[in-house]
Design an enzyme around this catalytic site. Structure first.
Site, mmCIF file in Angstrom:
data_model
loop_
_atom_site.group_PDB
_atom_site.id
_atom_site.type_symbol
_atom_site.label_atom_id
_atom_site.label_comp_id
_atom_site.label_asym_id
_atom_site.label_seq_id
_atom_site.Cartn_x
_atom_site.Cartn_y
_atom_site.Cartn_z
ATOM 1 N N ASP A 1 -4.483 -4.674 5.979
ATOM 2 C CA ASP A 1 -4.769 -5.530 4.837
ATOM 3 C C ASP A 1 -3.566 -6.428 4.532
ATOM 4 O O ASP A 1 -2.425 -5.972 4.520
ATOM 5 C CB ASP A 1 -5.116 -4.678 3.618
ATOM 6 C CG ASP A 1 -5.654 -5.514 2.473
ATOM 7 O OD1 ASP A 1 -6.204 -6.596 2.742
ATOM 8 O OD2 ASP A 1 -5.535 -5.072 1.316
ATOM 9 N N SER B 1 0.854 -1.182 0.000
ATOM 10 C CA SER B 1 0.000 0.000 0.000
ATOM 11 C C SER B 1 0.893 1.237 0.000
ATOM 12 O O SER B 1 1.659 1.435 -0.945
ATOM 13 C CB SER B 1 -0.949 -0.012 1.204
ATOM 14 O OG SER B 1 -1.846 1.084 1.136
ATOM 15 N N HIS C 1 -3.196 -0.995 -3.169
ATOM 16 C CA HIS C 1 -4.237 0.016 -2.994
ATOM 17 C C HIS C 1 -3.891 1.215 -3.871
ATOM 18 O O HIS C 1 -2.819 1.807 -3.720
ATOM 19 C CB HIS C 1 -4.324 0.442 -1.525
ATOM 20 C CG HIS C 1 -4.493 -0.716 -0.599
ATOM 21 N ND1 HIS C 1 -4.048 -0.701 0.697
ATOM 22 C CD2 HIS C 1 -5.052 -1.939 -0.781
ATOM 23 C CE1 HIS C 1 -4.340 -1.850 1.281
ATOM 24 N NE2 HIS C 1 -4.940 -2.625 0.396
#
Length: 339
Positions: free
Chosen positions: A282, A156, A183
Site C-alpha cells: 500500500d 503501517s 492501517h
C-alpha cells in the site's frame, strides 16, 4: 497507466489484455463482460482510463459511459465495430472512439494508435476539474504557485513511532497541512491521535472529519475503517477533506494509495509525500502517481524500517524520488518546504 477492459467477448478481452500488457507502465487492473461489472470495477479500482465495447449484456457500454464520464470523471475510449455509433458515443461522453478491427486486424499499428489515444485522453482528463459536492463559490479553480502545498504521510507496521519522530522533527509552525493514513484496528484511532498529541506538541493532531478544511501546522489522521481523500481545494489552497466508506482497496481501509492519488490529482507538482515503514505494498502506486504528476516522494530506508515492505514496493515501481533513513526525513522535508 491503469486500464479496465470491458467487452462481452472473452477473446477480444484476451487479445487486448495480452497486447497492451507488453507496453511499459501499462497495467490491466480489471477485465469485465458488461457495463454493470464495469461500473463496479471502476468504482473500486480507480483506473486512469477505460476501453469499452458498446453492445454488452445487462448494461451497455453507452449506459455505463454516462456514469463513468460523468460521476467518476474517468476517460472512456469506446471500441466498437459499429462506426455509426461514433456520434452517440461522443454525445454520451466518450473521450475517444475507435472502430474495432476484425480478428486478424489486431496488429502493432492498431495497438500503437490505441496507446496514443489512451495517453492523450488521460492527459486531457488530468487537466479538468473533478466534480465536487461543494458550492460553486468554493469550487473556483485554484492556480497553485511554486512550492509544496500539502504533505501526505503513509505508514503501517511500526508506523506510529516513525510518524512521531518525523512530526517532532518538523518543529513548530509547519507551513503545510499534513494528511496521514495509517492501517489501524477499529477502536484504536482515537487513542492513537491522543498519543500523537501527547508526544508531538509542536503539531496539532486530530482525527479527520468529513467536510473540514485542513490547515497548516496540523495533521489530520484517517479514522479507522475509513478512507481519507481530498474533496476539493479552496481558493486559499487548503484542502477540504472527505471521509469515505467505499470498498477497501486490496483489503485496506483506510488505504494510503487512495490518499496519495487524491493529493496528486489536486496538487500535482505541489504535492509532497512520505512513505514510512509498513508491511505490504500500500502506498507504492500512490507514490508513483505523485511522481508522475510532478510531485516529490520520500520513502524510508531499509536501515530504519521495522518492516521494509511498503517503501520497498514504492522503490520497485519507480515511486521513490528519495530514499532516506528516518532521522533524515524531517530535515529534508523542512528544507524542501522552506527553500
Amino acid at each position: 497507466m491503469k486500464l479496465i477492459i470491458a467487452d462481452d467477448s472473452a477473446v477480444i478481452r484476451a487479445i487486448l489484455d495480452q497486447n497492451l500488457a507488453k507496453y511499459p507502465d501499462v497495467e490491466i487492473i480489471a477485465s469485465v463482460s458488461n457495463g454493470r461489472r464495469l461500473i463496479h470495477a471502476a468504482k473500486n479500482e480507480h483506473p486512469d482510463a477505460v476501453i469499452s465495447d458498446i453492445d454488452m449484456p445487462e448494461m451497455t457500454g453507452l449506459e455505463a459511459l454516462q456514469t463513468l464520464s460523468g460521476k467518476f470523471r474517468i476517460p472512456v475510449l469506446i471500441l466498437s465495430e459499429d462506426e455509426g455509433s461514433r456520434i452517440n458515443a461522443k454525445r454520451a461522453g466518450a473521450a475517444e472512439f475507435m472502430v474495432k478491427p476484425k480478428l486478424d486486424g489486431y496488429k502493432q499499428d492498431f495497438f500503437d494508435a490505441l496507446m496514443s489515444n489512451l495517453s492523450r485522453i488521460i492527459s486531457e482528463s488530468a487537466t479538468r476539474r473533478p466534480v465536487s459536492r461543494s458550492s460553486a463559490k468554493d469550487r473556483v479553480a485554484v492556480k497553485l504557485g511554486g512550492g509544496y502545498k500539502i504533505l501526505c504521510i503513509g505508514a503501517s507496521t511500526g508506523g506510529p513511532s516513525a510518524v512521531a519522530e518525523v512530526l517532532c522533527g518538523l518543529g513548530r509552525n509547519f507551513p503545510l497541512p499534513i494528511l496521514y493514513a495509517q492501517h489501524i484496528e477499529i477502536g484504536a484511532d482515537k487513542s492513537m491521535a491522543e498519543w500523537f498529541s501527547s508526544v508531538c506538541d509542536n503539531v496539532r493532531v486530530k482525527l479527520a472529519e468529513d467536510g473540514e478544511e485542513a490547515k497548516a501546522g496540523s495533521m489530520y489522521m484517517a479514522p479507522a475503517d475509513t478512507h481519507l481523500v481530498i474533496d476539493y481545494v479552496k481558493v486559499n489552497g487548503n484542502p477540504v477533506l472527505k471521509l469515505s466508506d467505499e470498498e477497501p482497496e486490496r483489503f485496506l481501509r483506510p488505504a494510503v494509495n487512495k490518499l496519495f492519488r487524491s493529493a496528486a490529482q489536486f496538487y500535482k507538482k505541489n504535492c509532497l509525500a512520505v512513505l514510512l515503514t509498513g508491511m505490504g505494498r500500500d502506498g507504492a502506486d500512490g507514490c508513483k502517481v505523485i511522481c508522475d504528476a510532478g510531485g516529490w516522494t520520500i520513502v524510508e530506508d531499509k536501515s530504519t524500517c521495522v518492516v521494509f515492505g511498503m517503501p520497498a514496493a514504492a522503490i520497485e515501481v519507480g515511486g521513490a524520488k528519495e530514499v532516506l533513513p528516518r532521522g533524515e526525513i524531517a530535515p529534508r522535508v523542512l528544507a524542501m518546504v522552506t527553500q
